[in-house]
Design a protein around this motif. Sequence first.
Motif, PDB file in Angstrom:
ATOM      1  N   ALA A  16      43.953  57.741 -33.304  1.00 43.07           N
ATOM      2  CA  ALA A  16      43.021  56.609 -33.399  1.00 43.07           C
ATOM      3  C   ALA A  16      43.021  55.814 -32.100  1.00 43.07           C
ATOM      4  CB  ALA A  16      43.397  55.718 -34.583  1.00 43.07           C
ATOM      5  N   GLY A  17      44.214  55.590 -31.551  1.00 42.65           N
ATOM      6  CA  GLY A  17      44.294  54.901 -30.268  1.00 42.65           C
ATOM      7  C   GLY A  17      43.666  55.697 -29.140  1.00 42.65           C
ATOM      8  N   GLY A  18      43.772  57.034 -29.205  1.00 40.52           N
ATOM      9  CA  GLY A  18      43.148  57.875 -28.191  1.00 40.52           C
ATOM     10  C   GLY A  18      41.636  57.769 -28.199  1.00 40.52           C
ATOM     11  N   VAL A  19      41.059  57.627 -29.384  1.00 34.98           N
ATOM     12  CA  VAL A  19      39.612  57.389 -29.475  1.00 34.98           C
ATOM     13  C   VAL A  19      39.255  56.095 -28.737  1.00 34.98           C
ATOM     14  CG1 VAL A  19      37.689  56.908 -31.038  1.00 34.98           C
ATOM     15  CG2 VAL A  19      39.372  58.670 -31.631  1.00 34.98           C
ATOM     16  N   ALA A  20      40.089  55.063 -28.912  1.00 40.39           N
ATOM     17  CA  ALA A  20      39.846  53.793 -28.226  1.00 40.39           C
ATOM     18  C   ALA A  20      40.039  53.917 -26.719  1.00 40.39           C
ATOM     19  CB  ALA A  20      40.765  52.714 -28.795  1.00 40.39           C
ATOM     20  N   ILE A  21      41.018  54.709 -26.284  1.00 40.46           N
ATOM     21  CA  ILE A  21      41.235  54.903 -24.844  1.00 40.46           C
ATOM     22  C   ILE A  21      39.972  55.449 -24.190  1.00 40.46           C
ATOM     23  CG2 ILE A  21      42.438  56.348 -23.149  1.00 40.46           C
ATOM     24  CD1 ILE A  21      44.953  56.023 -24.847  1.00 40.46           C
ATOM     25  N   PHE A  22      39.341  56.426 -24.856  1.00 44.25           N
ATOM     26  CA  PHE A  22      38.100  56.979 -24.301  1.00 44.25           C
ATOM     27  C   PHE A  22      36.933  56.019 -24.461  1.00 44.25           C
ATOM     28  CE2 PHE A  22      34.033  59.034 -25.145  1.00 44.25           C
ATOM     29  CZ  PHE A  22      33.828  59.672 -23.931  1.00 44.25           C
ATOM     30  N   ALA A  42      45.813  63.192 -26.101  1.00 48.73           N
ATOM     31  CA  ALA A  42      45.086  64.413 -25.740  1.00 48.73           C
ATOM     32  C   ALA A  42      43.887  64.659 -26.652  1.00 48.73           C
ATOM     33  CB  ALA A  42      46.031  65.611 -25.791  1.00 48.73           C
ATOM     34  N   LEU A  43      44.065  64.459 -27.959  1.00 53.76           N
ATOM     35  CA  LEU A  43      43.023  64.809 -28.924  1.00 53.76           C
ATOM     36  C   LEU A  43      42.063  63.664 -29.204  1.00 53.76           C
ATOM     37  CD1 LEU A  43      45.208  66.763 -31.516  1.00 53.76           C
ATOM     38  CD2 LEU A  43      43.820  67.705 -29.662  1.00 53.76           C
ATOM     39  N   GLY A  44      42.544  62.436 -29.105  1.00 58.14           N
ATOM     40  CA  GLY A  44      41.693  61.296 -29.418  1.00 58.14           C
ATOM     41  C   GLY A  44      40.468  61.167 -28.530  1.00 58.14           C
ATOM     42  N   PRO A  45      40.608  61.269 -27.194  1.00 62.04           N
ATOM     43  CA  PRO A  45      39.417  61.145 -26.341  1.00 62.04           C
ATOM     44  C   PRO A  45      38.347  62.203 -26.591  1.00 62.04           C
ATOM     45  CG  PRO A  45      41.382  60.694 -25.066  1.00 62.04           C
ATOM     46  CD  PRO A  45      41.855  61.212 -26.407  1.00 62.04           C
ATOM     47  N   VAL A  73      33.043  63.459 -28.982  1.00 61.07           N
ATOM     48  CA  VAL A  73      32.210  64.194 -29.943  1.00 61.07           C
ATOM     49  C   VAL A  73      31.532  63.234 -30.915  1.00 61.07           C
ATOM     50  CG1 VAL A  73      32.301  65.798 -31.895  1.00 61.07           C
ATOM     51  CG2 VAL A  73      33.478  66.360 -29.771  1.00 61.07           C
ATOM     52  N   LEU A  74      32.290  62.269 -31.424  1.00 59.04           N
ATOM     53  CA  LEU A  74      31.724  61.324 -32.382  1.00 59.04           C
ATOM     54  C   LEU A  74      30.649  60.447 -31.743  1.00 59.04           C
ATOM     55  CD1 LEU A  74      34.973  60.243 -34.280  1.00 59.04           C
ATOM     56  CD2 LEU A  74      33.196  61.816 -35.056  1.00 59.04           C
ATOM     57  N   VAL A  75      30.888  60.024 -30.502  1.00 61.96           N
ATOM     58  CA  VAL A  75      29.888  59.205 -29.815  1.00 61.96           C
ATOM     59  C   VAL A  75      28.607  60.004 -29.591  1.00 61.96           C
ATOM     60  CG1 VAL A  75      29.324  58.049 -27.645  1.00 61.96           C
ATOM     61  CG2 VAL A  75      31.540  57.636 -28.733  1.00 61.96           C
ATOM     62  N   ARG A  76      28.766  61.249 -29.146  1.00 58.89           N
ATOM     63  CA  ARG A  76      27.583  62.078 -28.899  1.00 58.89           C
ATOM     64  C   ARG A  76      26.861  62.435 -30.197  1.00 58.89           C
ATOM     65  NH1 ARG A  76      29.274  66.454 -24.151  1.00 58.89           N
ATOM     66  NH2 ARG A  76      29.538  64.912 -22.470  1.00 58.89           N
ATOM     67  N   THR A  77      27.607  62.511 -31.290  1.00 68.64           N
ATOM     68  CA  THR A  77      27.000  62.879 -32.569  1.00 68.64           C
ATOM     69  C   THR A  77      26.191  61.739 -33.167  1.00 68.64           C
ATOM     70  OG1 THR A  77      28.771  64.453 -33.043  1.00 68.64           O
ATOM     71  CG2 THR A  77      27.476  63.667 -34.922  1.00 68.64           C
ATOM     72  N   SER A  78      26.801  60.547 -33.184  1.00 65.46           N
ATOM     73  CA  SER A  78      26.121  59.443 -33.878  1.00 65.46           C
ATOM     74  C   SER A  78      26.411  58.081 -33.270  1.00 65.46           C
ATOM     75  CB  SER A  78      26.523  59.438 -35.360  1.00 65.46           C
ATOM     76  OG  SER A  78      25.760  58.525 -36.096  1.00 65.46           O
ATOM     77  N   GLY A  79      26.830  58.033 -32.015  1.00 66.96           N
ATOM     78  CA  GLY A  79      27.026  56.758 -31.352  1.00 66.96           C
ATOM     79  C   GLY A  79      28.425  56.189 -31.522  1.00 66.96           C
ATOM     80  N   PHE A  80      28.645  55.041 -30.921  1.00 67.85           N
ATOM     81  CA  PHE A  80      29.968  54.420 -30.926  1.00 67.85           C
ATOM     82  C   PHE A  80      30.405  53.993 -32.326  1.00 67.85           C
ATOM     83  CE2 PHE A  80      28.958  53.836 -26.400  1.00 67.85           C
ATOM     84  CZ  PHE A  80      30.159  54.216 -25.831  1.00 67.85           C
ATOM     85  N   GLY A  81      29.466  53.653 -33.205  1.00 65.81           N
ATOM     86  CA  GLY A  81      29.839  53.219 -34.548  1.00 65.81           C
ATOM     87  C   GLY A  81      30.639  54.261 -35.291  1.00 65.81           C
ATOM     88  N   ALA A 110      34.602  54.107 -36.623  1.00 67.05           N
ATOM     89  CA  ALA A 110      34.888  54.356 -38.041  1.00 67.05           C
ATOM     90  C   ALA A 110      35.883  55.499 -38.205  1.00 67.05           C
ATOM     91  CB  ALA A 110      33.592  54.671 -38.790  1.00 67.05           C
ATOM     92  N   GLY A 111      35.723  56.562 -37.405  1.00 65.54           N
ATOM     93  CA  GLY A 111      36.671  57.677 -37.473  1.00 65.54           C
ATOM     94  C   GLY A 111      38.065  57.259 -37.069  1.00 65.54           C
ATOM     95  N   ALA A 112      38.164  56.429 -36.041  1.00 66.75           N
ATOM     96  CA  ALA A 112      39.472  55.942 -35.610  1.00 66.75           C
ATOM     97  C   ALA A 112      40.127  55.101 -36.705  1.00 66.75           C
ATOM     98  CB  ALA A 112      39.326  55.134 -34.320  1.00 66.75           C
ATOM     99  N   ALA A 113      39.340  54.253 -37.370  1.00 64.97           N
ATOM    100  CA  ALA A 113      39.879  53.431 -38.456  1.00 64.97           C
ATOM    101  C   ALA A 113      40.396  54.292 -39.600  1.00 64.97           C
ATOM    102  CB  ALA A 113      38.803  52.465 -38.961  1.00 64.97           C
ATOM    103  N   ALA A 114      39.680  55.383 -39.917  1.00 62.36           N
ATOM    104  CA  ALA A 114      40.115  56.279 -40.993  1.00 62.36           C
ATOM    105  C   ALA A 114      41.457  56.926 -40.654  1.00 62.36           C
ATOM    106  CB  ALA A 114      39.047  57.337 -41.247  1.00 62.36           C
ATOM    107  N   LEU A 115      41.653  57.282 -39.402  1.00 57.95           N
ATOM    108  CA  LEU A 115      42.932  57.863 -38.991  1.00 57.95           C
ATOM    109  C   LEU A 115      44.074  56.861 -39.144  1.00 57.95           C
ATOM    110  CD1 LEU A 115      41.773  59.788 -35.797  1.00 57.95           C
ATOM    111  CD2 LEU A 115      42.812  60.815 -37.827  1.00 57.95           C
ATOM    112  N   ALA A 116      43.814  55.591 -38.839  1.00 55.78           N
ATOM    113  CA  ALA A 116      44.854  54.576 -39.001  1.00 55.78           C
ATOM    114  C   ALA A 116      45.218  54.378 -40.473  1.00 55.78           C
ATOM    115  CB  ALA A 116      44.392  53.253 -38.385  1.00 55.78           C
TER     116      ALA A 116
END
Length: 397
Positions: free
Chosen positions: A28-34, A152-155, A160-168, A172-178
């Motif tokens: 989840a933190g890796g998603v935020a890093i990217f 390594a995996l979060g960014p 992928v999530l940003v390209r699929t449907s934007g930052f929202g 949301a995916g990062a929150a689900a992982l937490a």
Amino acid sequence: MTRPPATERLFTPSFIALGVAELCYFTAGGVAIFGLPLYVTGPVGGDEAAAGLAFGAFALSALVLRPVAGRLADRYGRRPLLLAGALLAAASLALIGVADDFAVIVALRLLAGVAEAAFFVAGFAALADLAPPARLGEALSYNSLGLYLGVALGPPLGEVLVRTSGFGLAWAGAAALAVAAAGLALLVGETRAGGPSDDGERHLIHRPALPITLGFLASLVAMGGFLAFASLYAVRVGVANASLVLLVYGGVVVVCRLAFARVPDRLPPLALGAAALGTIALGLVLAASWPSPAGLLLGAVVTAVGVSFSTPAFFSAIFATASPSQRGVASGTASAAIDLGLGIGPILLGLVADPFGIRWALAVGAAVALAGAVWTLLLRRRSTVAASPATPATPAE
């Protein structure tokens, strides 16, 4: 129910559950890093200095609360803090996804710092509870895979999530992982043996660890600056997929931690820590002096090799100064360096990058790491001289 003290067996169900919980949390933190630097400089409309401030703001609250979290972990146990930290992180990440004001984002990053203080301190204290003393360095190497697999995996997941449907969707995916990390924390159980500390310890800071923590801090200032600007620098030098640099960085750390897991138990921690700092400095110099995809990727690899040994080395040296009833406080003291490093690093390097460029920011990070290597070698020399011929050196030596 309190679990019995750790035996020589390392891979217990609780140890594995702790590692997977940390994998979810740090992915989840890796998603935020990217996503965070791009989100701040994109939809929010900020500049590079704003990106650095938003990235590092969590350290302000985490820095204040980590020592408190360490004391609470010793007094009330590890599990309550693991649960609270994961759930607060989920709330922060979810709310960033609906925030478009920079001040609100900074406030949510401060909330993320509260989460970081609770989860990280309790996690390392639980690890020290679960690991056999003779295998603590190995346990730290394996346990930290959750952090670096997350990096390594979060960014790429975030991209992928940003390209699929934007930052929202990414937030949301990062929150689900937490949230998943909170569920796994229940499986870890309470690892603290016995009741609250009864040795008279009342300090929030573990003072014997402070000199060692300064060396650890240097590695984290350098690493924090690199992580904050890796995706932006990748775009500037022409890397096709901006997340590739962070994927390579995290992947190298994971491979090194697996291949050399037992090295921290076989080498003097301070000597290993100094060597790790020198390697980090070399990697940042390569990235700064060779502004191209190849140069940045090579610099990321070399930096990652240094980082792969720095945390096990410094945490082994720090825990060697603490009794079992002081592990929470020691973890809080050591991990406060993480807040300072990941907070000061992006902010400091952001202030350099804004007027002079990211290359100069990376060069400053390399200088900080080199200074830390010199300091750690001086500590090593002092501890070696202090040990008499009739007295074996302590584990921190």
